[in-house]
Write an enzyme that holds these catalytic residues in place. Structure first.
Site, PDB file in Angstrom:
ATOM      1  N   ALA A 296       2.481 -13.209  22.370  1.00 12.78           N
ATOM      2  CA  ALA A 296       1.352 -13.418  21.476  1.00 12.78           C
ATOM      3  C   ALA A 296       1.113 -12.226  20.559  1.00 12.78           C
ATOM      4  O   ALA A 296       0.805 -12.397  19.385  1.00 12.78           O
ATOM      5  CB  ALA A 296       0.102 -13.708  22.294  1.00 12.78           C
ATOM      6  N   ASP A 342      11.831  -6.197 -26.289  1.00 10.52           N
ATOM      7  CA  ASP A 342      12.377  -6.417 -27.624  1.00 10.52           C
ATOM      8  C   ASP A 342      11.295  -7.073 -28.460  1.00 10.52           C
ATOM      9  O   ASP A 342      10.341  -7.613 -27.911  1.00 10.52           O
ATOM     10  CB  ASP A 342      13.545  -7.405 -27.556  1.00 10.52           C
ATOM     11  CG  ASP A 342      14.766  -6.780 -26.943  1.00 10.52           C
ATOM     12  OD1 ASP A 342      14.807  -5.553 -26.842  1.00 10.52           O
ATOM     13  OD2 ASP A 342      15.672  -7.553 -26.568  1.00 10.52           O
ATOM     14  N   GLU A 709      -7.045 -10.311  20.567  1.00  9.89           N
ATOM     15  CA  GLU A 709      -6.519 -10.752  21.867  1.00  9.89           C
ATOM     16  C   GLU A 709      -6.348  -9.555  22.807  1.00  9.89           C
ATOM     17  O   GLU A 709      -6.700  -9.610  23.992  1.00  9.89           O
ATOM     18  CB  GLU A 709      -5.183 -11.476  21.681  1.00  9.89           C
ATOM     19  CG  GLU A 709      -5.354 -12.835  21.010  1.00  9.89           C
ATOM     20  CD  GLU A 709      -4.089 -13.328  20.307  1.00  9.89           C
ATOM     21  OE1 GLU A 709      -2.972 -13.015  20.790  1.00  9.89           O
ATOM     22  OE2 GLU A 709      -4.211 -14.004  19.278  1.00  9.89           O
ATOM     23  N   ASN A 734      -1.749 -18.146  20.241  1.00  9.25           N
ATOM     24  CA  ASN A 734      -0.763 -17.531  19.363  1.00  9.25           C
ATOM     25  C   ASN A 734      -0.177 -18.549  18.392  1.00  9.25           C
ATOM     26  O   ASN A 734      -0.069 -18.306  17.192  1.00  9.25           O
ATOM     27  CB  ASN A 734       0.355 -16.928  20.224  1.00  9.25           C
ATOM     28  CG  ASN A 734       1.405 -16.260  19.385  1.00  9.25           C
ATOM     29  OD1 ASN A 734       1.078 -15.500  18.490  1.00  9.25           O
ATOM     30  ND2 ASN A 734       2.654 -16.556  19.651  1.00  9.25           N
TER      31      ASN A 734
END
Ligand code: ATP
Length: 906
Positions: A296, A342, A709, A734
């Protein structure tokens, strides 16, 4: 026709291929079954079927299976598979199935991402494929080089890559760079003359051109004798179509960051697992938990997401007419701080119309618009005038010394070839001069082609027993070779006063934005002395209006902190006038001669004051890029010719012209403008900035989620409470976070101020103080709020599985709220919060999934969930929503007190 003259080239029957160099042009035509005007389209189609495409190898596609198999090479996927097996063997069948399903999802996600990235790179390869100019039924066509067949007559111009092995049929000052084949770096002169019948080495076959070599100068035509793998080049090597997908600096940087974070995560995971074991948690449970947590928090998808974002950027750029050939270019585009462009065709429309002439000492005005050959010649009193002999002779010179052609098709007049020449041919047509008729009456026998360095062009014609040279070019270049002038049909001397007067008029016209060319003639000339002792015939002033969209793009540059600079071969006053019309900032105008007098040191010092470089040759571009780079600027440089290639390579982003550019310039450049338009460069820069901004959003969100987490898990371990999530729950969080919502952030629509910020400093990393603060505060808040919830539930006597389940739901929901916050690191989330439709769809889908695994009893065992009541849903949703005011406050502080929390600009 091929039945009579079956082409012998490429046939398997001809064991020993003919010595093409020893044959006359007529013999070659006969043997390959073609003629001067080329094959008919039908013959060409039939031969393409017979000989196959003019390619060295079929394009190699990475197969879908290959991409799928590659997913299983990922260490984390392998660890998860091992975990599945261990769970299965130890009697945790349900867990094993859930982990297997999660692995499957991860693999499918990875596969879809990579597959799409690969397909877009392949599409790029195809789009970047080279083209060739051929004659078919006498008509000049531009076709993909892969469709060239034996018998095609190819036209070769300076800067072209030769598409196939061919025998030269006509050559004007033609020289080829054959170093790709022979290693010899000096260009080799080519002529149509037959050579001795010996087996000559390639380098000595001066009447042959070979696939893969380059036209260094001049022009010519050649008849193709072999294509594809049967060419000399095909025999020795494989021509690789280079669309490099090597790692970009950003990818490398993120790779490094990813590895570093991975190591840090591994240490934290080990600590949590170690502490758990020490406290007496079961070994297998901690093993599974450790694996899940590692999977995770390790941001393994980082490099892949960068590739995908860059590839998405490439696709979006193509839609806006910018074809990028390398991924690092996408990244560099986002950091451009100077555009050297240019003028003609890029900032202007390249739709030239002759407006003024100075002929025989008199001023003449030409009326009419565009390429339609209708208009009148007016004298100084604006009265229509008869076309005098002087005007006639001047326009005749203009037509004969031009290669462009005026054509009427699809209800409109068009110019095939150079618009500058087109303007002269149209003016001549207004006076009744037909270029085809004139070309037939006065056949061209030799020429010195135009080049940006010489700024002129001279042709030699056979006119009833006499050879006459006609020339046109920049006034200073042509006048330098003139000794006389034509007045009332007579050649009279041209003294310094006359020259000064002509130059004075040139300056007046240039100051009005006109492009001025001089026309000249020399009787009884030879090619060697054609450009000396000429008779000046006229000045022609042509108008080339600036592009409307360029004006707006210049304005955008201004607000985006990008400096536009004009580099042109044209007159300084013409260039200055165009710059002013486009609203460019005022600054110095420097000519090629002045530039030459400047040392590199002086140039580097004053380069930021110079807005226009005029009358410069392509080789000067290299010095200009260098001077800007020394100041630390990130430079984009446009170019179209052979001599532009070094500057295109040296610039951070070399930009070639898709319509007028040579193959050499396109190969040297990182990007090609399909419409030759300056505004497209600015659009591509915006896309480049967007790609980077979205990678930051994705990364910020991902890392902040991971921090959340880790804080939750580590916090629980330190607080000596049970672990708040099961292995399956962590894996689910996850997938729900790293998956669709994160990807949706990678395609977030641009924030309105993308082009109102200063360019990003390429050396400054992706983690600005603003982003880091958001990541840390967002992660800490998420971790603490969830830990608080978990501990409160346990204290209030809820059973552990229920406390875990509620924490799980709260964690998933907080990530969804967070995703919206990470759409900007400085704007409020309330500003058009639902503009990203992909994010809405992703979060909507994930919420439905979450509701199902929470509410449907069949999933309860696998995910450790239970059906929540309405008040419980309200509770976890409200808690999760607290992340919004917290991150809003951080952004508000960053906006209002940039000194306290350093702002994101470098
Ligand atoms: P830019 O570099 O912005 O495209 P440019 O088109 O003027 O500018 P060049 O093509 O190098 O640059 O031309 C330089 C000069 O040569 C022009 O200003 C013009 O005077 C002259 N010139 C341009 N085209 C031709 C041509 N086909 N034949 C003869 N002279 C030309």
């Amino acid at each position: 026709m091929p039945a009579v003259n079956e082409p012998v080239a490429n046939t398997a029957a001809s064991a020993e291929p003919p010595r093409w160099h020893a044959l006359t042009v007529e013999d070659v035509f006969q043997r390959v079954g073609t003629r001067e005007g080329g094959l008919s389209p039908d013959e060409a189609r039939q031969r393409l079927r017979q000989y196959g495409p003019n390619e060295l190898a079929a394009f190699e596609q990475t197969s879908a299976w290959h991409t799928l198999a590659a997913q299983f090479k990922n260490v984390l996927v392998l660890i998860l598979l091992a975990a599945t097996v261990v769970s299965g063997l130890t009697g945790h069948a349900l867990e094993a199935v859930v982990i297997a399903v999660i692995v499957l999802f991860a693999v499918v996600l990875g596969f879809v991402q990579e597959y799409r990235a690969e397909r877009s790179l392949e599409a790029l390869c195809r789009m970047a494929a080279p083209t060739a100019h051929v004659l078919r039924d006498g008509q000049q066509l531009t076709i993909p080089a892969g469709e060239v067949v034996p018998g095609d007559v190819v036209l070769l111009h300076e800067g072209d890559r030769v598409p196939a092995d061919a025998r030269v049929t006509a050559a004007f000052n033609l020289a080829l760079d054959e170093s790709a084949l022979t290693g010899e770096s000096t260009a080799v002169r080519k002529t149509p003359m037959p050579l001795a019948a010996d087996a000559l080495p390639i380098g000595d076959r001066s009447n042959m051109t070979f696939a893969g070599t380059l036209v260094a100068r001049g022009r010519g035509s050649a008849v193709v004798v072999s294509t594809g793998t049967r060419t000399e080049f095909g025999a020795i090597s494989r021509l690789v179509q280079t669309v490099s997908s090597g790692p970009t600096p950003l990818q490398e940087n993120l790779d490094r960051i990813g590895r570093l974070l991975g190591k840090a995560a591994a240490v934290i995971v080990l600590m949590i697992v170690g502490l758990g074991l020490w406290r007496g948690a079961p070994l297998l449970e901690m093993f599974m938990f450790g694996i899940a947590l590692a999977v995770a928090v390790v941001p393994e998808a980082l490099p892949a997401v960068v590739t995908i974002s860059l590839a998405i950027g490439v696709r979006r750029m193509v839609k806006r007419q910018a074809l990028v050939r390398r991924l690092p270019t996408v990244e560099a585009l986002g950091t451009i701080s100077v555009i050297c462009s240019d003028k003609t065709g890029t900032l202007t429309r390249n739709e030239m119309t002759v407006r003024q002439m100075l002929v025989g000492g008199r001023l003449v005005t030409v009326t009419g618009t565009g390429f339609e050959p209708i208009g009148a010649f007016l004298d100084a009193d604006a009265q229509p005038m008869l076309i005098s002999g002087d005007v006639h002779d001047a326009l005749k010179a203009a037509v004969l010394a031009s290669d462009a052609q005026l054509r009427f098709h699809d209800g409109q007049w068009h110019i095939d070839g150079d618009p500058t020449e087109g303007a002269l041919i149209v003016a001549a047509a207004k006076a009744g001069l037909d270029h085809e008729e004139l070309a037939a009456q006065c056949p061209r026998v030799d020429e010195m082609p135009f080049s940006s360095d010489r700024r002129r062009m001279t042709t030699l014609h056979q006119v009833s027993g006499e050879r006459i040279a006609y020339g046109k070019g920049a006034a200073d270049a042509v006048l330098a070779g003139c000794e006389r002038q034509q007045v009332d049909g007579r050649d009279v001397p041209l003294d310094d006063r006359d020259i000064e007067r002509v130059k004075d008029i040139e300056r007046q016209w240039a100051a009005q934005g006109l492009r001025v060319l001089a026309l000249a003639r020399k009787r009884e000339a030879s090619m060697a002395d054609a450009e000396r002792g000429m008779t000046f015939l006229a000045l022609a002033g042509m108008m080339d209006p600036p592009r409307e969209e360029a004006r707006m793009a210049v304005e955008t540059c201004e607000s985006a902190g990008i400096t536009p600079v004009i580099i042109t071969g044209d007159h300084p006053l013409t260039a200055r006038s165009v710059a002013a019309e486009l609203g460019m900032r005022t600054g110095r105008v420097v000519t090629g001669a002045e530039l030459e007098a400047m040392s590199d040191h002086d140039l580097a010092r004053s380069v930021s004051d110079i807005v226009v470089y005029a009358r410069v040759s392509p080789s000067d571009k290299l010095r200009i890029v260098d001077a800007w780079q020394r100041r630390g600027s990130v430079v984009a440089m446009t170019g179209d010719g052979v001599n532009d290639a070094p500057a295109l390579k040296k610039a951070h982003v070399g930009i070639a012209m898709g319509i007028t550019g040579t193959d050499v310039s396109k190969e040297a450049a990182g990007m090609t403008l399909l419409d030759d338009n300056f505004a497209t460069i600015v659009a591509a820069i915006e896309e480049g900035r967007l790609v980077f901004a979205n990678i930051r959003k994705y990364l910020g969100y991902l890392l902040s989620s991971n921090v959340g987490e880790i804080v939750l898990m580590a916090g629980a371990t330190i607080a000596a409470v049970p672990l708040p999530l099961t292995a399956v729950q962590i894996l689910y969080v996850n997938l729900a976070t790293d998956g669709l919502p994160a990807l949706a952030l990678a395609v977030d629509p641009p924030e309105g101020d993308l082009m109102r910020q200063q360019p990003r400093n390429p050396r400054a990393g992706i983690f600005t103080p603003a982003l880091t603060t958001l990541i840390v505060v967002g992660g800490l808040w998420s971790g603490l709020i969830n830990l608080g919830l978990f501990m409160w539930l346990l204290r209030s006597g809820r059973p552990l599985p229920e406390a875990m389940s509620l924490t799980f739901v709260s964690l998933v929901l907080i990530q969804f709220f967070k995703a919206y916050n990470f759409r900007s690191d400085h704007h409020s989330v309330l500003r058009a919060p639902f503009r990203n439709r992909w994010l809405n769809a992703a979060v909507g889908w994930e919420v439905v999934l979450l509701a199902i695994i929470v509410q449907a009893p069949v999933f309860h065992a696998a995910f450790g969930t239970f059906s929540l009541s309405w008040p419980e849903w309200v509770l976890v949703t409200s808690l999760a929503a607290t992340i919004v005011p917290v991150l809003e406050t951080v952004k508000w502080l960053q906006r209002h007190f940039p000194a306290i929390v350093a702002k994101n600009s470098p």
